[in-house]
Structures are given as C-alpha cells and as structure tokens.
Design an enzyme around this catalytic site. Structure first.
Site, mmCIF file in Angstrom:
data_model
loop_
_atom_site.group_PDB
_atom_site.id
_atom_site.type_symbol
_atom_site.label_atom_id
_atom_site.label_comp_id
_atom_site.label_asym_id
_atom_site.label_seq_id
_atom_site.Cartn_x
_atom_site.Cartn_y
_atom_site.Cartn_z
ATOM 1 C CE1 TYR A 125 -2.999 -3.016 0.408
ATOM 2 C CE2 TYR A 125 -3.526 -2.262 2.540
ATOM 3 C CZ TYR A 125 -3.585 -3.191 1.775
ATOM 4 O OH TYR A 125 -4.499 -4.311 1.891
ATOM 5 C CG HIS A 162 -0.479 -8.730 0.572
ATOM 6 N ND1 HIS A 162 -0.115 -7.441 0.786
ATOM 7 C CD2 HIS A 162 -1.718 -8.882 0.251
ATOM 8 C CE1 HIS A 162 -1.395 -6.791 0.321
ATOM 9 N NE2 HIS A 162 -2.409 -7.510 -0.129
#
Length: 269
Positions: free
Chosen positions: A51, A109
C-alpha cells in the site's frame, strides 16, 4: 471513548471483529481517518507493504488518544519480500515506518512470486520467537495452500484474510477456519459498493431500516468473520461501527443473502 460500544474479539487470537482497512489512505490528510476511527472506538488497523502508506498510517496511530497496547496493528509482507532474509529485513522496515517495536499480526500477503513455504514461514516463526510479531496470518490462500502453510509453521495461523462479500463467497474457507481455530478476515466486505445493487441485500436492509452496506457487514459477522472496510468519512466510520456492534440478522436474512448468485471477484490473483 468510554461510552463507545465494545467491539467483540474473535478466536484465541483476540482479533477485533471490526478493523479499518487502509488501502488508498495514502496522504497524511487521508490517514486522519485512522486517528478518527481509533478515537471513535476502533481498535484494529490493517495495512500492507504494497500500500506504500505504512508511514502515514503509523503517524495517524500515534496521533490518536489511544495507548499503543490497545491497538491491534496488522501489516502484510508483499510477494517479492517473501524469501527468508527479505521477510526479516522488510518486516523490520515496516515496523520502522509504522513507528512501533512490535506488530500484533503479520500476514503473507499472497502466496506468489518469492513465496516458498519452508523459507517464508521459517522467517515468520523466527520473528514471532523474537517477539517482533505476536501472531502469524496469511492472506488470499486456498484451502490446499493453508494446509501446506500449517505443515511448515510452528506458529498457529491466527487469521486468514480473504475477499468476501455477498457477491463473492468461499464457504470452504470458513469451514477451514472453524476447523483450525483461525479467524477469517473479510476485505472488500461491501464489494466496492456493489452491494447497493444486490436485490437480496437491499431487501434485508429495508426490513431492518438500514443500508445495504450495514447489512453486508452484519452478514459477514453472522458468519463469524472479522471485517476491515476502508472509509475516510466520519459518517461511514460510525455507520460501520454501528453495523458491527448493533445490527443482528436473523437466520432468514442470512439465508436470503447466502442465496445470491455470486459473480464479482474484485481482486483475482
């Protein structure tokens, strides 16, 4: 803050049932939503290396009038950092950006690119043994990939984060979570706003005199999932908090939404 409704925690890992997803909260002004959420009663913040916002999220957590030990902070190791040494170094870099000396939950992730179950999870176990992370999580895994992960981990899998909403359900993942004591965590719980156009969800919302977004969160909670909707609006933050702490669907409501024909996966591999 003492008068705020209590957010329940889930599983032995005590994962707060409502968190704030932070993808897209990229600037200090956008990340003020993190501070607002914490001061409103949220206690779970979710970010990720990919992010590229860990620094502003960390600053926003520090700005909140909430002790660090009351904040459940999770981040995720991106796919190109999943080699043994890279897990160790990139996690320390994440902690530096977040301004913390430990993480409550660290996820893989996605099991792609540099992911190697033996090397990746050896590093995660080491981080946990050293006290730098308190819990190990995975994200976007299949049931088979979860089984492989457990074969290579000494630590329990505390949480499994996955896309889940009325237009994309994977009940086999919920069954796996129940069997193994893993907390399922739903991201994109409102299908990027598409739940407002799902007839069954709208009908349940009308019955309860609430919004389709609130119903979507309540449906996921009825399934035992934690939810991490993103919002930068104080009104939406409050509505999501109220949905998780105050809205209860009955079995008929849940079954009606279960019957939706699924067709929208927002984040395929």
């Amino acid at each position: 803050m003492d008068d705020e409704p209590a957010i329940p925690t889930l599983g032995e890992a005590d994962v707060p049932a409502l968190g704030l997803g932070t993808m897209g909260l990229d600037t200090p002004s956008e990340a003020e939503a993190v501070t607002a959420a914490l001061e409103m009663g949220y206690r779970h913040v979710d970010t990720a290396q990919i992010y590229d916002n860990e620094s502003v999220v960390g600053d926003a957590i520090a700005a909140a009038d909430v002790p660090r030990d009351e904040v459940f902070l999770a981040t995720k190791v991106w796919a190109d950092n999943l080699g043994y040494d890279d897990v160790l170094s990139s996690t320390r870099e994440s902690m530096d950006r977040l301004g913390v000396d430990s993480l409550d939950l660290l996820y893989v992730h996605r099991p792609i690119d540099a992911y190697d179950p033996e090397e990746t999870f050896a590093a995660f176990d080491r981080l946990r043994e050293e006290g730098l992370i308190r819990r190990v999580g995975v994200s976007n895994f299949s049931v088979a990939e979860l089984a492989t992960a457990r074969d290579h981990l000494d630590s329990p899998i505390a949480a499994h984060q996955t896309e889940y909403h009325p237009l994309f359900a994977r009940p086999e993942l919920l069954e796996d979570a129940r069997e193994h004591g893993t907390v399922p965590v739903a991201y994109s719980p409102m299908a990027g706003g598409a739940v407002t156009r799902v007839e069954e969800v709208v009908a349940v919302a009308e019955k309860h005199e609430t919004t389709p977004q609130a119903v979507s969160l309540a449906w996921l909670r009825a399934k035992g999932m934690a939810v991490i909707p993103k919002s930068s609006s104080a009104d939406h933050l409050r509505a999501n908090l109220d949905a998780v702490t105050s809205l209860t669907l009955d079995e008929e409501d849940v079954a009606r939404i279960d019957g939706v024909e699924r067709e929208v996966e927002l984040y395929p591999e």
